[in-house]
Write a protein that holds these residues in place. Structure first.
Motif, PDB file in Angstrom:
ATOM      1  N   SER A  33     -13.686 -52.063  13.261  1.00  0.00           N
ATOM      2  CA  SER A  33     -12.893 -50.863  13.590  1.00  0.00           C
ATOM      3  C   SER A  33     -13.197 -49.727  12.621  1.00  0.00           C
ATOM      4  O   SER A  33     -13.093 -48.552  12.984  1.00  0.00           O
ATOM      5  CB  SER A  33     -11.401 -51.181  13.596  1.00  0.00           C
ATOM      6  OG  SER A  33     -10.975 -51.596  12.320  1.00  0.00           O
ATOM      7  N   GLY A  34     -13.616 -50.062  11.385  1.00  0.00           N
ATOM      8  CA  GLY A  34     -13.966 -49.005  10.430  1.00  0.00           C
ATOM      9  C   GLY A  34     -15.127 -48.164  10.965  1.00  0.00           C
ATOM     10  O   GLY A  34     -15.175 -46.952  10.737  1.00  0.00           O
ATOM     11  N   ALA A  35     -16.045 -48.808  11.699  1.00  0.00           N
ATOM     12  CA  ALA A  35     -17.188 -48.074  12.257  1.00  0.00           C
ATOM     13  C   ALA A  35     -16.705 -47.005  13.227  1.00  0.00           C
ATOM     14  O   ALA A  35     -17.268 -45.904  13.303  1.00  0.00           O
ATOM     15  CB  ALA A  35     -18.158 -49.033  12.948  1.00  0.00           C
ATOM     16  N   TYR A  37     -13.817 -45.349  13.092  1.00  0.00           N
ATOM     17  CA  TYR A  37     -13.282 -44.219  12.319  1.00  0.00           C
ATOM     18  C   TYR A  37     -14.413 -43.466  11.619  1.00  0.00           C
ATOM     19  O   TYR A  37     -14.365 -42.250  11.483  1.00  0.00           O
ATOM     20  CB  TYR A  37     -12.228 -44.709  11.319  1.00  0.00           C
ATOM     21  CG  TYR A  37     -10.959 -45.123  12.020  1.00  0.00           C
ATOM     22  CD1 TYR A  37     -10.032 -44.170  12.438  1.00  0.00           C
ATOM     23  CD2 TYR A  37     -10.699 -46.461  12.305  1.00  0.00           C
ATOM     24  CE1 TYR A  37      -8.881 -44.551  13.112  1.00  0.00           C
ATOM     25  CE2 TYR A  37      -9.545 -46.842  12.972  1.00  0.00           C
ATOM     26  CZ  TYR A  37      -8.649 -45.884  13.377  1.00  0.00           C
ATOM     27  OH  TYR A  37      -7.504 -46.260  14.056  1.00  0.00           O
ATOM     28  N   GLY A  90     -17.502 -42.531   4.933  1.00  0.00           N
ATOM     29  CA  GLY A  90     -16.311 -43.345   4.662  1.00  0.00           C
ATOM     30  C   GLY A  90     -15.116 -42.467   4.334  1.00  0.00           C
ATOM     31  O   GLY A  90     -13.998 -42.702   4.800  1.00  0.00           O
ATOM     32  N   ALA A  93     -14.000 -40.659   7.393  1.00  0.00           N
ATOM     33  CA  ALA A  93     -13.283 -41.621   8.240  1.00  0.00           C
ATOM     34  C   ALA A  93     -11.845 -41.758   7.775  1.00  0.00           C
ATOM     35  O   ALA A  93     -10.900 -41.709   8.563  1.00  0.00           O
ATOM     36  CB  ALA A  93     -13.978 -42.979   8.172  1.00  0.00           C
ATOM     37  N   SER A  94     -11.674 -41.932   6.456  1.00  0.00           N
ATOM     38  CA  SER A  94     -10.347 -42.139   5.902  1.00  0.00           C
ATOM     39  C   SER A  94      -9.449 -40.930   6.188  1.00  0.00           C
ATOM     40  O   SER A  94      -8.241 -41.075   6.410  1.00  0.00           O
ATOM     41  CB  SER A  94     -10.512 -42.416   4.407  1.00  0.00           C
ATOM     42  OG  SER A  94      -9.316 -42.320   3.734  1.00  0.00           O
ATOM     43  N   ASP A 125      -5.608 -52.161   9.877  1.00  0.00           N
ATOM     44  CA  ASP A 125      -4.342 -52.368  10.602  1.00  0.00           C
ATOM     45  C   ASP A 125      -4.529 -53.309  11.780  1.00  0.00           C
ATOM     46  O   ASP A 125      -3.782 -53.262  12.750  1.00  0.00           O
ATOM     47  CB  ASP A 125      -3.821 -51.025  11.122  1.00  0.00           C
ATOM     48  CG  ASP A 125      -4.766 -50.395  12.141  1.00  0.00           C
ATOM     49  OD1 ASP A 125      -5.962 -50.749  12.157  1.00  0.00           O
ATOM     50  OD2 ASP A 125      -4.301 -49.558  12.941  1.00  0.00           O
ATOM     51  N   MET A 126      -5.544 -54.169  11.708  1.00  0.00           N
ATOM     52  CA  MET A 126      -5.817 -55.066  12.839  1.00  0.00           C
ATOM     53  C   MET A 126      -4.642 -56.024  13.062  1.00  0.00           C
ATOM     54  O   MET A 126      -4.220 -56.248  14.197  1.00  0.00           O
ATOM     55  CB  MET A 126      -7.106 -55.871  12.589  1.00  0.00           C
ATOM     56  CG  MET A 126      -8.372 -55.036  12.495  1.00  0.00           C
ATOM     57  SD  MET A 126      -8.770 -54.198  14.048  1.00  0.00           S
ATOM     58  CE  MET A 126      -8.139 -52.591  13.726  1.00  0.00           C
ATOM     59  N   ARG A 174      -9.812 -43.277  -1.827  1.00  0.00           N
ATOM     60  CA  ARG A 174      -9.717 -43.740  -0.441  1.00  0.00           C
ATOM     61  C   ARG A 174      -8.602 -44.774  -0.299  1.00  0.00           C
ATOM     62  O   ARG A 174      -7.820 -44.718   0.646  1.00  0.00           O
ATOM     63  CB  ARG A 174     -11.077 -44.331  -0.028  1.00  0.00           C
ATOM     64  CG  ARG A 174     -11.198 -44.646   1.435  1.00  0.00           C
ATOM     65  CD  ARG A 174     -12.492 -44.125   2.011  1.00  0.00           C
ATOM     66  NE  ARG A 174     -13.668 -44.841   1.546  1.00  0.00           N
ATOM     67  CZ  ARG A 174     -14.185 -45.897   2.180  1.00  0.00           C
ATOM     68  NH1 ARG A 174     -13.600 -46.362   3.260  1.00  0.00           N
ATOM     69  NH2 ARG A 174     -15.285 -46.452   1.748  1.00  0.00           N
ATOM     70  N   ASP A 178      -5.446 -44.496   2.158  1.00  0.00           N
ATOM     71  CA  ASP A 178      -5.243 -45.511   3.200  1.00  0.00           C
ATOM     72  C   ASP A 178      -3.911 -46.248   3.024  1.00  0.00           C
ATOM     73  O   ASP A 178      -3.270 -46.642   3.992  1.00  0.00           O
ATOM     74  CB  ASP A 178      -6.394 -46.530   3.203  1.00  0.00           C
ATOM     75  CG  ASP A 178      -7.739 -45.909   3.614  1.00  0.00           C
ATOM     76  OD1 ASP A 178      -7.729 -44.769   4.130  1.00  0.00           O
ATOM     77  OD2 ASP A 178      -8.784 -46.547   3.405  1.00  0.00           O
ATOM     78  N   ARG A 181      -0.627 -43.438   3.687  1.00  0.00           N
ATOM     79  CA  ARG A 181      -0.444 -42.608   4.879  1.00  0.00           C
ATOM     80  C   ARG A 181       0.775 -43.119   5.660  1.00  0.00           C
ATOM     81  O   ARG A 181       1.080 -44.321   5.631  1.00  0.00           O
ATOM     82  CB  ARG A 181      -1.707 -42.633   5.738  1.00  0.00           C
ATOM     83  CG  ARG A 181      -2.009 -43.993   6.312  1.00  0.00           C
ATOM     84  CD  ARG A 181      -3.337 -44.005   7.056  1.00  0.00           C
ATOM     85  NE  ARG A 181      -3.618 -45.338   7.521  1.00  0.00           N
ATOM     86  CZ  ARG A 181      -4.827 -45.849   7.665  1.00  0.00           C
ATOM     87  NH1 ARG A 181      -5.890 -45.119   7.387  1.00  0.00           N
ATOM     88  NH2 ARG A 181      -5.006 -47.063   8.122  1.00  0.00           N
TER      89      ARG A 181
HETATM   90  O1   DC Z   1     -13.754 -50.433   6.608  1.00  0.00           O
HETATM   91  P1   DC Z   1     -14.458 -49.091   6.396  1.00  0.00           P
HETATM   92  O2   DC Z   1     -14.762 -48.782   4.970  1.00  0.00           O
HETATM   93  O3   DC Z   1     -15.665 -48.960   7.263  1.00  0.00           O
HETATM   94  O4   DC Z   1     -13.396 -47.984   6.911  1.00  0.00           O
HETATM   95  C1   DC Z   1     -13.594 -46.598   6.736  1.00  0.00           C
HETATM   96  C2   DC Z   1     -12.252 -45.870   6.756  1.00  0.00           C
HETATM   97  O5   DC Z   1     -11.691 -45.940   8.077  1.00  0.00           O
HETATM   98  C3   DC Z   1     -11.194 -46.439   5.839  1.00  0.00           C
HETATM   99  O6   DC Z   1     -11.204 -45.797   4.564  1.00  0.00           O
HETATM  100  C4   DC Z   1      -9.902 -46.189   6.566  1.00  0.00           C
HETATM  101  C5   DC Z   1     -10.281 -46.102   8.014  1.00  0.00           C
HETATM  102  N1   DC Z   1      -9.890 -47.278   8.811  1.00  0.00           N
HETATM  103  C6   DC Z   1      -8.588 -47.322   9.269  1.00  0.00           C
HETATM  104  O7   DC Z   1      -7.794 -46.445   8.960  1.00  0.00           O
HETATM  105  N2   DC Z   1      -8.200 -48.341  10.079  1.00  0.00           N
HETATM  106  C7   DC Z   1      -9.044 -49.330  10.401  1.00  0.00           C
HETATM  107  N3   DC Z   1      -8.614 -50.310  11.212  1.00  0.00           N
HETATM  108  C8   DC Z   1     -10.366 -49.324   9.907  1.00  0.00           C
HETATM  109  C9   DC Z   1     -10.762 -48.279   9.093  1.00  0.00           C
END
Ligand code: DC
Length: 222
Positions: A33-35, A37, A90, A93-94, A125-126, A174, A178, A181
């Motif tokens: 899921s990070g990919a 974002y 990254g 994304a955050s 947040d999976m 970061r 994270d 928030r």
């Molecule tokens: O896991 P990662 O480093 O690839 O994630 C990049 C950013 O994406 C991370 O700093 C926060 C966000 N993220 C998120 O908010 N929720 C997720 N499920 C995955 C990533």
């Protein structure tokens, strides 16, 4: 679809490595899921959108043309596998990930990844938001310095030039964003198996996760 394992944790905790290994071992699907974002962060930067422009960001999240082909990731047909792995992506994304409308826009897409025979989902947040009914939720952590060192090694191996001190600072920033928030903050979900991987090898962490998988899915042969 009930066969879901969620693996959440901060950057550099080793969750990506463990989640991919587990998906491969079980023959299940893998959701990074990070990919998602990171892709959105990259797309937003390219369009000059700030994280305060919530409506255009959510619209962008809904219209994102994303394709995962094996290990490669495509955005609007362009291979961005390398571009999304930088620390800049990254951070971008955050920032977009803190926007509630963005998270809502990506929710159904992520839930649709739960398909037979099973799913290993990696993120923040999976277990807490996206798959709250997953039979096994893992929360992986490690000391910040160790996480920075791991990220440093990973990035260097990919040929990405980084400075360790900058990385420690970026990881700290970061994490802070994270964790604090208001929507879907990074925190251990209820009932999660919490594992601190500081000082442990990948094999040692993986063994502990496998043990938990066997307990959570008694019919599974792994
Ligand atoms: O896991 P990662 O480093 O690839 O994630 C990049 C950013 O994406 C991370 O700093 C926060 C966000 N993220 C998120 O908010 N929720 C997720 N499920 C995955 C990533």
């Amino acid at each position: 679809m009930k066969q879901i394992v969620t693996i959440d944790g901060p950057s550099g905790s080793g969750k990506g490595t463990i989640a991919q290994l587990l998906a491969r071992n079980l023959g299940w699907h893998f959701l990074d899921s990070g990919a998602l974002y990171r892709l959105l962060g990259l797309a937003a930067e390219r369009r000059g959108l700030a994280s305060t422009q919530t409506a255009p960001l959510a619209a962008l999240a809904r219209s994102l043309r994303v394709e995962f082909v094996g290990e490669r990731v495509f955005l609007d047909g362009e291979d961005v596998s390398g571009a999304i792995r930088t620390e800049q992506a990254g951070n971008a994304a955050s920032k977009v990930a803190a926007v509630a409308e963005v998270r809502a826009a990506l929710l159904e897409w992520q839930r649709a990844c739960a398909r037979d025979p099973g799913l290993v989902a990696d993120g923040r947040d999976m277990g807490s938001v996206v798959f709250p009914d997953a039979p096994l939720k893992v929360f992986l952590t490690a000391e910040p310095e160790e996480r920075a060192r791991r990220r440093y090694k990973q990035l260097k191996e990919k040929g990405i030039d980084v400075n360790l001190a900058d990385l420690v600072e970026e990881i700290r920033e970061r994490d802070e964003r994270d964790r604090n928030r208001p929507v879907a903050p990074l925190k251990p979900p209820d009932g999660a198996l919490e594992l601190d991987s500081t000082g442990l090898s990948v094999d040692e962490v993986f063994d502990r996760v496998l043990k938990a998988v066997r307990q959570a899915f008694p019919g599974l042969v792994v």
